[in-house]
Motif scaffolding. Structure first.
Motif, mmCIF file in Angstrom:
data_model
loop_
_atom_site.group_PDB
_atom_site.id
_atom_site.type_symbol
_atom_site.label_atom_id
_atom_site.label_comp_id
_atom_site.label_asym_id
_atom_site.label_seq_id
_atom_site.Cartn_x
_atom_site.Cartn_y
_atom_site.Cartn_z
ATOM 1 N N HIS A 61 0.862 -1.180 0.000
ATOM 2 C CA HIS A 61 0.000 0.000 0.000
ATOM 3 C C HIS A 61 0.900 1.231 0.000
ATOM 4 O O HIS A 61 1.773 1.362 0.870
ATOM 5 N N TYR A 63 1.467 5.664 -0.873
ATOM 6 C CA TYR A 63 0.923 7.013 -1.063
ATOM 7 C C TYR A 63 1.969 7.882 -1.737
ATOM 8 O O TYR A 63 3.117 7.961 -1.288
ATOM 9 N N MET A 65 3.210 11.569 -2.432
ATOM 10 C CA MET A 65 3.053 12.859 -1.755
ATOM 11 C C MET A 65 3.655 14.027 -2.519
ATOM 12 O O MET A 65 3.160 15.148 -2.438
ATOM 13 N N ASP A 230 -2.619 7.262 -4.629
ATOM 14 C CA ASP A 230 -2.260 6.105 -3.811
ATOM 15 C C ASP A 230 -2.337 4.854 -4.663
ATOM 16 O O ASP A 230 -2.841 4.881 -5.793
ATOM 17 N N GLN A 278 -6.344 1.801 -7.231
ATOM 18 C CA GLN A 278 -5.636 3.077 -7.238
ATOM 19 C C GLN A 278 -6.622 4.226 -7.330
ATOM 20 O O GLN A 278 -7.598 4.158 -8.075
#
Length: 290
Positions: A61, A63, A65, A230, A278
């Motif tokens: 998983h 992310y 940024m 993500d 996603q």
């Protein structure tokens, strides 16, 4: 992106800087930011380097940024969260210019037997039944907009054969789903960790576009600001990325400037090897102030 599989493998072969610290570089591609799939795959490789080989990844998983800068290396810091009897957990922080650009949490599991079922692979034309190479250029790309032609004619380590190109040739609103055959263009070998990393790399391709079909748009449309936010992935069964896999995708929702897409990767014999989800930014670009 890398033009060959050997180039991709070199990109994924991270330099160990210190215990739990790794450095990755980007190929010279002319892109203004690092391809998200590369960051996912490199972060996964960093985590894999701290886990016994007999515990393959079963989920990740991540992310995004900040956009990655392809001109400078990325430092990957691995945090060893847990080493249990069956499962191992790692968190990876990708750092550039002193700031985090991406975080990944990944879980690894030793092999064990268990209950087994899966959904069926969609009934679509096989890759050898679809136009490719010169036939693709003549029959389809000659009618596509220039940005689309440039993208599909660019050398890359992953070959794509979409079942349909309709969304690139029209601005009509279409059902938000697609099927794309994918494979690495070259020999990858049997290493499960490398095959999983390359599968993670290619899993970021074409997904975001699917969420735009319902609006008559594509990621090549200058009116859209698009970026991955993500990424989640579950590895169900062993994979060999040098062989064809069907990447079937659908987008159940878009709202708030974001689009959600789900994906499933099937081997040629119909085995479900991985699932993907996603959410991406699909924001209409604001007009420049007069």
């Amino acid at each position: 992106m890398n033009g060959t599989v050997d180039g991709l493998i070199r990109t994924l072969d991270l330099e160990k800087v210190e215990e739990n610290l790794y450095r990755g570089t980007s190929p010279r591609s002319g892109w203004q930011r690092i391809f998200g799939g590369q960051v996912i795959a490199q972060a996964l490789v960093a985590a894999q380097r701290t886990v016994p080989a007999e515990r393959p990844v079963h989920s990740l998983h991540g992310y995004f940024m900040r956009p990655g800068d392809p001109k400078v290396p990325v430092v990957y810091e691995v945090k060893r969260i847990r080493d249990g009897g069956s499962f191992t957990t790692r968190i990876v922080i990708a750092i550039q210019h002193g700031e985090a650009i991406f975080t990944l949490s990944a879980s690894f599991q030793k092999h064990e037997e268990g209950l087994d079922h899966q959904v069926s692979m969609p009934d679509v034309p096989r890759p050898d039944e679809l136009p490719h190479g010169a036939a693709l250029n003549e029959r389809i790309l000659s009618e596509a907009p220039e940005p689309v032609r440039r993208y599909w004619e660019r050398p890359r380590p992953i070959e794509f054969r979409p079942v349909s190109f309709d969304h690139y040739l029209t601005q009509k609103k279409l059902a938000p789903r697609q099927d794309v055959w994918v494979r690495a263009v070259g020999e990858v070998g049997d290493d499960p960790a490398l095959n999983a990393a390359i599968l993670a790399y290619l899993s970021d391709m074409t997904l975001l576009d699917t969420s735009l079909f319902a609006h008559g748009l594509s990621v090549f449309d200058a009116r859209i600001q698009a970026a991955s936010l993500d990424h989640a992935m579950w590895f169900h069964r062993p994979v060999r990325v040098g062989e064809w896999h069907l990447y079937t995708q659908d987008s159940p929702s878009s709202s708030g400037g974001r689009g959600l897409t789900r994906g499933a990767l099937f081997s040629l014999d119909g085995a479900l090897v991985a699932s993907v989800a996603q959410e991406g930014l699909i924001r209409p670009r604001r007009a420049a102030s007069a």
